[in-house]
Design an enzyme around this catalytic site. Structure first.
Site, PDB file in Angstrom:
ATOM      1  N   LYS A  79       0.785  -1.066   0.016  1.00  0.00           N
ATOM      2  CA  LYS A  79       0.036  -0.100  -0.017  1.00  0.00           C
ATOM      3  C   LYS A  79       0.948   1.381   0.198  1.00  0.00           C
ATOM      4  O   LYS A  79       1.845   1.389   0.628  1.00  0.00           O
ATOM      5  CB  LYS A  79      -0.705  -0.038   1.342  1.00  0.00           C
ATOM      6  CG  LYS A  79      -2.017   1.025   1.369  1.00  0.00           C
ATOM      7  CD  LYS A  79      -2.681   0.849   2.633  1.00  0.00           C
ATOM      8  CE  LYS A  79      -3.873   1.767   2.592  1.00  0.00           C
ATOM      9  NZ  LYS A  79      -4.789   1.606   3.832  1.00  0.00           N
ATOM     10  N   SER A 154      -9.544   1.432   3.007  1.00  0.00           N
ATOM     11  CA  SER A 154      -8.730   2.247   1.919  1.00  0.00           C
ATOM     12  C   SER A 154      -7.817   1.471   1.430  1.00  0.00           C
ATOM     13  O   SER A 154      -6.997   2.042   0.558  1.00  0.00           O
ATOM     14  CB  SER A 154      -8.037   3.450   2.979  1.00  0.00           C
ATOM     15  OG  SER A 154      -7.155   2.667   3.954  1.00  0.00           O
ATOM     16  N   SER A 178      -9.736  -1.331   7.254  1.00  0.00           N
ATOM     17  CA  SER A 178      -9.345  -1.004   5.701  1.00  0.00           C
ATOM     18  C   SER A 178      -8.493  -2.041   5.136  1.00  0.00           C
ATOM     19  O   SER A 178      -8.105  -2.041   3.861  1.00  0.00           O
ATOM     20  CB  SER A 178      -8.457   0.296   5.888  1.00  0.00           C
ATOM     21  OG  SER A 178      -9.138   1.551   6.044  1.00  0.00           O
TER      22      SER A 178
END
Length: 487
Positions: A79, A154, A178
């Site tokens: 990420k 996310s 997330s």
């Protein structure tokens, strides 16, 4: 031999055996990423040159007869809020568009020590703030099962990359769901470890008492291997726990006879889509058929988790994001070149941050302000303690807690952007886990109109072994994790 869709465990074994080379695996991964990213927008950055050099080094180690790590030659994605030395790291924000870290996150150091090959950084909601991956400065990520729907957020880019078989293993951060929610929306396994189990050093902070790094994978076994690699104490992180790291994969016996699964039926009775409820009930029946017992439990304070989370998380975000002011690094507004310092601050932050980040900073600043601290922030922390006690009480009679990961199936892009409150409510079943600091894992358990549905298993602090063992037993009894998107 096709390399697309191979598990991290199998791919590592093939490389160790010499069936394929790490460079071949890396090239196949980069080709897959390049061919799918125009449709998915899952990657902010791909670093083929660095990855191929790393893969070639793994091949040289194997040829020399050196001992290979547990992820030797396995391509992974991170990420875009985890620092990698020399690799652009943006948190999907304009304010960090040109930021290149001078150091590695501890997770990165441990992954590379295990032989992993980092191929790129995945798109995410800006500073990990969002539930749909629509808050990125680089555009939304698309769900590989239906490009018109959200992959969740996310960590939507990491989840989409694994689901689309770009990489067998990716890593995200989970502040209020997330990792687990995008894993549910994309039909993959997503593990949020206990708070403090994995170092946060090198993770761009959103809410420091809630953030935790974890893996997303096609199988529970891969997630277990990844956790053993990244977990452990780190002197660079004061909140890092000293609890012993075990071989989680070795605990996946498939036997869950006698395991007590707590089900908070009152909490999950309202607001759950009928399709999600049906898949969840079927998952519970599968666990019961495997030998587990189902026990009704109460989580009376769980209904307050959303307001508590959005008071605490925004307060911490307001503090953490104050460092992005245009002075030390990142974006600086050109319009403020000759103006006063305060103007430079305000213009830089106004131009550099997106709407959702600014919304949360303002909310957090408000709840921390004089006259409101006791009424909002302090009260939220008190209810957080009560919520933690709910789980402690539940775990006195059960081994794991099961509930849906999301109350709804994946929704269409743009469907909830005009109503932030409705977006926030999509996290109703995930945020309490972060508030209590507990481990949780999403497991695929069904489909609705071609879109994945998942459920989550929640465990005692530092008892990832049990939730992974139950998740693995469910995975062995079903084929949901074997499904692949039409992309």
């Amino acid at each position: 031999m096709t390399l697309v869709g191979r598990s991290a465990r199998d791919l590592r074994q093939d490389i160790a055996d010499g069936t394929i080379s790490a460079v071949e695996a890396c090239r196949a991964t980069l080709d897959r990423m390049s061919s799918t990213n125009p449709a998915l927008n899952a990657f902010n950055h791909m670093d083929g040159e660095r990855a191929l050099a790393r893969a070639a080094a793994i091949d040289r180690q194997r040829a020399a007869g050196e001992r290979l790590g547990p992820l030797a030659g396995v391509p992974i994605a991170l990420k875009d809020n985890m620092c990698v030395r020399g690799m652009r790291t943006t948190a999907s924000s304009k304010i960090l568009d040109s930021f290149i870290p001078p150091y590695d996150a501890t997770v990165v150091t441990r992954l590379e020590a295990a032989g992993a090959v980092i191929v790129g950084k995945t798109n995410c909601d800006e500073f990990a703030m969002g539930s749909s991956n629509e808050n990125s400065a680089y555009g939304p990520v698309h769900n590989p099962w239906n490009l018109d729907t959200t992959p969740g957020g996310s960590s939507g880019g990491s989840a989409a990359a694994v689901a689309a078989q770009c990489v067998p293993l990716a890593f995200g951060s989970d502040t209020g769901g997330s990792i687990r929610q995008p894993a549910s929306f994309c039909g993959v396994v997503g593990l949020k470890p206990t708070y403090g189990r994995v170092s946060r050093y090198g993770l761009l902070a959103f809410a420091s008492s809630l953030d935790q790094i974890g893996p997303l994978a096609r199988t529970v076994g891969d997630a277990a291997i990844a956790l053993s690699v990244i977990a452990g104490h780190d002197t660079n992180d004061a909140t890092s726990a000293t609890t012993e790291v075990i071989d989680y994969a070795a605990r996946l016996t498939g036997d869950i006879r006698g395991v007590r699964v707590g089900v908070p039926r009152a909490f999950v009775s309202d607001g759950v889509d009928d399709r999600v409820r049906a898949a969840f009930d079927a998952a519970l029946a599968t666990l019961r058929d495997r030998g587990a017992s189902l026990v009704d439990i109460e989580l009376p304070y769980a209904k307050f988790a959303i307001p508590v989370y959005y008071l605490i998380a925004t307060a911490e975000a307001s503090s953490n994001l104050a460092r992005y002011d245009g002075v030390k690094y990142g974006y600086r507004s050109p319009a403020a070149k000759d103006g006063p310092l305060k103007t430079m601050y305000s213009r830089t932050r106004d131009e550099g941050f997106g709407a959702e980040v600014k919304r949360r900073i303002m909310l957090g600043t408000y709840v921390l302000s004089a006259g409101y601290y006791d009424a909002f922030y302090l009260k939220a922390q008190q209810v957080r303690t009560l919520l933690r006690r709910d789980y402690e009480q539940a775990f006195s009679s059960v081994d794991v807690v099961a509930m849906p990961t999301s109350p709804i199936p994946p929704f269409r892009l743009g469907e909830k952007t005009a109503d932030p409150l409705q977006m926030y409510l999509a996290d109703v079943f995930t945020v309490s886990v972060n508030l209590a600091g507990l481990p949780g894992v999403n497991v695929p358990c069904g489909f609705s109109e071609g879109l994945p549905i998942g459920f989550q298993l929640i465990g005692r602090m530092f008892d990832e072994a049990t939730i992974l063992r139950v998740a693995d037993a469910f995975e062995r009894a079903t084929d949901w994790h074997k499904a692949t998107p039409p992309l």
